[in-house]
Design a protein around this motif. Structure first.
Motif, PDB file in Angstrom:
ATOM      1  N   ASP A  84      14.525  36.842  -8.254  1.00  0.00           N
ATOM      2  CA  ASP A  84      15.938  36.445  -8.235  1.00  0.00           C
ATOM      3  C   ASP A  84      16.606  36.873  -6.930  1.00  0.00           C
ATOM      4  N   TYR A  85      16.306  38.100  -6.510  1.00  0.00           N
ATOM      5  CA  TYR A  85      16.871  38.589  -5.255  1.00  0.00           C
ATOM      6  C   TYR A  85      16.410  37.738  -4.081  1.00  0.00           C
ATOM      7  N   LYS A  86      15.124  37.426  -4.035  1.00  0.00           N
ATOM      8  CA  LYS A  86      14.587  36.633  -2.930  1.00  0.00           C
ATOM      9  C   LYS A  86      15.225  35.243  -2.867  1.00  0.00           C
ATOM     10  N   LEU A  91      19.254  31.599  -0.225  1.00  0.00           N
ATOM     11  CA  LEU A  91      20.464  30.776  -0.293  1.00  0.00           C
ATOM     12  C   LEU A  91      21.555  31.320   0.619  1.00  0.00           C
ATOM     13  N   ALA A  92      21.695  32.644   0.649  1.00  0.00           N
ATOM     14  CA  ALA A  92      22.690  33.260   1.533  1.00  0.00           C
ATOM     15  C   ALA A  92      22.339  33.006   2.991  1.00  0.00           C
ATOM     16  N   ARG A  93      21.043  33.098   3.317  1.00  0.00           N
ATOM     17  CA  ARG A  93      20.595  32.834   4.688  1.00  0.00           C
ATOM     18  C   ARG A  93      20.908  31.393   5.090  1.00  0.00           C
ATOM     19  N   GLN A  94      20.666  30.456   4.156  1.00  0.00           N
ATOM     20  CA  GLN A  94      20.961  29.050   4.425  1.00  0.00           C
ATOM     21  C   GLN A  94      22.458  28.844   4.657  1.00  0.00           C
ATOM     22  N   THR A  95      23.259  29.464   3.820  1.00  0.00           N
ATOM     23  CA  THR A  95      24.717  29.322   3.944  1.00  0.00           C
ATOM     24  C   THR A  95      25.203  29.777   5.309  1.00  0.00           C
TER      25      THR A  95
END
Length: 259
Positions: A84-86, A91-95
């Motif tokens: 879940d963390y990964k 997703l945060a990196r993509q954002t």
């Protein structure tokens, strides 16, 4: 002599260490918290429109230290190894990367004054001309509309009948007043009949539309009152910027191979 040598050595060590401390906000359990993170959070606060006061800056620093403490504890518990963390990290990196991509595009493709002036000219062309201050009474049946027209011609006040009989709640409560608007703001049947009326004139017969039957009166006519370019320049710039960005996004989607 030895004391002087020790003092000199201490001073040298302090000078050597000074740059390292200057680069870090703090060191938490032996791990440095880079001062560069302060600048990142400051920019986020500034983008939200809030001023970065000394108090806010102190809060930012406390927040960064607290984050480091909590992150270290999470890692101790192995939470950074969960699926879940990964997924959330990706997703945060993509954002962040997407935000940087769009910011880079907007920086390299700014909206110019010429763009804004051209868009304003389109706005003037589409919204210029005449505006009408009209009133109407809307009823369901043609016979009812004809009877109201007859009453008005006998001396009944248009405004009073609109308040009593009109099924348009917005204008009916105001005596049928529709305020200033261009003819294009209304359905074709309504606007077609309205533009034929002179100031103070009322339709002699009911005007049928999808809403029912209208009795229309024109109280006044004027040239369209449009805002000046300087008044709407920020809104136009924002709109054009969004259009450019949307076009860029669509071009990237069109070039992508999706299977």
């Amino acid at each position: 002599m030895k004391k002087q040598m020790l003092s000199a050595a201490t001073a040298v060590l302090a000078l050597m260490a000074a740059p390292a401390f200057a680069q870090n906000l703090a060191v938490v359990n032996g791990k440095p918290v880079p001062s560069s993170r302060v600048e990142v959070l400051k920019q986020q606060v500034e983008r939200s429109g809030r001023p970065v006061t000394p108090e806010v800056l102190a809060q930012i620093k406390e927040e960064l230290v607290a984050r480091e403490i909590f992150m270290q504890e999470a890692k101790k518990r192995g939470l950074d190894a969960t699926e879940d963390y990964k997924n959330q990290l990706e997703l945060a990196r993509q954002t962040i990367l997407i935000r940087e991509l769009f910011a880079d595009f907007q920086k390299k493709n700014p909206v110019t004054d010429a763009d804004i002036q051209a868009e304003y000219a389109k706005f003037v062309a589409a919204n210029g001309g005449k505006e009408y201050r009209a009133r109407h009474i809307l009823v369901e049946k043609e016979d009812e509309a004809k009877a109201l027209i007859a009453d008005i011609k006998k001396g009944a006040k248009f405004e009073d009948l609109a308040k009593k009989a009109s099924k348009d709640p917005g204008s009916g409560a105001n005596g049928g007043d529709l305020d200033w608007a261009a003819a294009g703001s209304y359905v074709p049947e309504f606007s077609g009949a309205m533009v034929k009326l002179d100031k103070g004139q009322m339709t002699d017969t009911p005007v049928k539309s999808q809403f029912g039957f209208h009795i229309i009166r024109v109280d006044d006519v004027r040239e369209a009152q449009l805002p000046k370019l300087e008044e709407v320049k920020p809104q136009i710039a924002q709109q054009l910027q969004q259009q450019k960005l949307s076009g860029y996004q669509e071009s990237l989607r069109a070039k992508a191979k999706i299977q």
